[in-house]
Design an enzyme around this catalytic site. Sequence first.
Site, mmCIF file in Angstrom:
data_model
loop_
_atom_site.group_PDB
_atom_site.id
_atom_site.type_symbol
_atom_site.label_atom_id
_atom_site.label_comp_id
_atom_site.label_asym_id
_atom_site.label_seq_id
_atom_site.Cartn_x
_atom_site.Cartn_y
_atom_site.Cartn_z
ATOM 1 N N ASP A 229 0.798 -1.118 0.175
ATOM 2 C CA ASP A 229 -0.114 -0.050 0.015
ATOM 3 C C ASP A 229 0.958 1.272 0.007
ATOM 4 O O ASP A 229 1.896 1.347 0.617
ATOM 5 C CB ASP A 229 -0.829 0.027 1.175
ATOM 6 C CG ASP A 229 -1.784 1.030 1.424
ATOM 7 O OD1 ASP A 229 -2.659 1.117 0.347
ATOM 8 O OD2 ASP A 229 -1.550 1.902 2.368
ATOM 9 N N GLU A 289 1.218 -0.529 -5.059
ATOM 10 C CA GLU A 289 0.546 0.594 -5.226
ATOM 11 C C GLU A 289 1.359 1.855 -5.688
ATOM 12 O O GLU A 289 1.713 2.489 -4.926
ATOM 13 C CB GLU A 289 -0.369 1.085 -4.197
ATOM 14 C CG GLU A 289 -1.599 1.878 -4.638
ATOM 15 C CD GLU A 289 -2.276 2.920 -3.475
ATOM 16 O OE1 GLU A 289 -3.189 3.580 -3.742
ATOM 17 O OE2 GLU A 289 -1.595 2.858 -2.318
#
Length: 567
Positions: A229, A289
């Site tokens: 993330d 990401e």
Amino acid sequence: MKKTLLAALAAACLGALPSLAETPTKAPADPHEWWKHAVFYEIYPRSFADSNGDGIGDLNGITSKLDYIEELGVDAIWIAPCFPSPQVDFGYDVSDYEQIDPMYGTLADFDRLLAEGRKRGIRVILDFVVNHTSDQHQWFLDSKSSRISPKRDWFVWRDGKGEGQPPNNWASTFGGPAWKLDATTGQWYYHNFYPEQPDLNWRNPAVEAAMLDQTRYWYKRGVAGFRLDAVDTLYEDPDLKDNPILPGTDNFGRPRQDEIHNKKLPGVHDALKKLRKAADEYGAVLLGETWTSDILELKKYYGDGDEVQLPMDFMFTMVNKLSAPDFRKQIAAVEGAGVWPVYVISNHDIVRAWNRYGDGVHNDDVAKVMAALYLTLRGTPIMYYGEELAMENNDPKRREDVKDPVAQLGWPLEKGRDGERTPMQWDATANGGFSNATPWLPVPATASTKNVAVLSKDPSSILNLYRKLTALRRSNPALREGEYLPLAESDPNVLAYLRRTKQDAVLVALNMSAAPHTLRAGLAAKGVKESGACTLLATHRAAGSSLALDSIALQPFEVVVAELARR
Ligand code: NOJ
């Protein structure tokens, strides 16, 4: 083409068609690079399937749907965070990296999900929130407890500039300043996202070691990799220089900033290399990401093959309209960069593809075109749950209905992400068959027709198109391995390309307009000798029908995938 030749082709054509029933059920085992041929499927666990009737999805719910996922042709599921969390950012605020949040189940449930997945050849990828923890994580509670806590330097603490003034001008991605004053110790801590998500200090070797260990904990349990993330936010300028101000305001009405001092710092790549080294100890894959619209920047995330294997969210998430020239350009950029492409058209943070690419009239047809696009390109596709049903965004209409704090802060300009996170639509019963209880987000009325049960029965549905496309990707060597060769490169309406190996070639033609168009693929000029093809899959004509390649008349939003016939 003469009628007799067409008839001959048709006969040969039907015989050449692969039977989907005969296709291998799984991509051939390739222990190192299995992810190159895999179809990934993102599951937002709160919204997938509720097994215990509390209105929130859970792990047992996911396990109960593995047969569906297998039939969809998925090789790996990526589950958004399911760790213990106060749920301020719906799991992206982790308070314990080694447990499962009770609302989602137990570690035993997770192990069962892994085992059931294994039986079906479905790998499990977890979401690792690398940049920050929850403010309820024990590490932060310790860090906050005093200036001399051994964990103080695990987070980014600084003195303010003056009375009530944060250390610098950095702004939180989610609205407001990126600093919060802690009254007890009189210092400010940095949070790129919500104040409840304090940033870890990756410059501290103890933090780095602890985080790498968290990944190993899950690899040992059988996890096949992680989606990392928000990797671009891992490091901040140690001198805390102010970011330059840009013209205009953002969605929260704040002056825009050029975030050069708190995003994309070079240290990010050192951290990724270490995360990758740990992943390599277990043969795991890393999806990053790595939001960027710049191919050169994207390239950096691959490192020298020693950072993430699958950097995400570059390709089509940055193109917000259906446009053959724009897609062609994006594909050319990634193909030209010499990296392994990753194709994503939506996720839990952006408006669903149905709304972004649809013209307001033909959205269901457009959804089929998009499916054919990212499932026939060279690269790894990552689906988002519900895309296979052409699920639509269902944004909150009133502020009081909003769940995502981003929208609470930015309403009405910022509608937040609830709309793309609504429950999966399984059948036409109450709540789309997602839950017996009132779901945490409303199920839209369209669920009565757009659901797995109804669409499964319709041979021409988008769901069955997805199933055929994933089966074809597995069985057809050109779609599995073939190079990408763009065709009709100045055609403003039709995106066309060949996927080909030395022996096999498949033509993909996608009419991206609401009018009929004739594709002149110009194959001869590209040195391709074949003049005929057999339709493997199409939206407006029968599979098994013959095509003359010099001129293909396409219906509005028609999809054609055809295997070239050898002369
Ligand atoms: C990116 C995630 O996809 C998003 O949902 C989350 O809010 C932020 N990172 C913060 O973790």
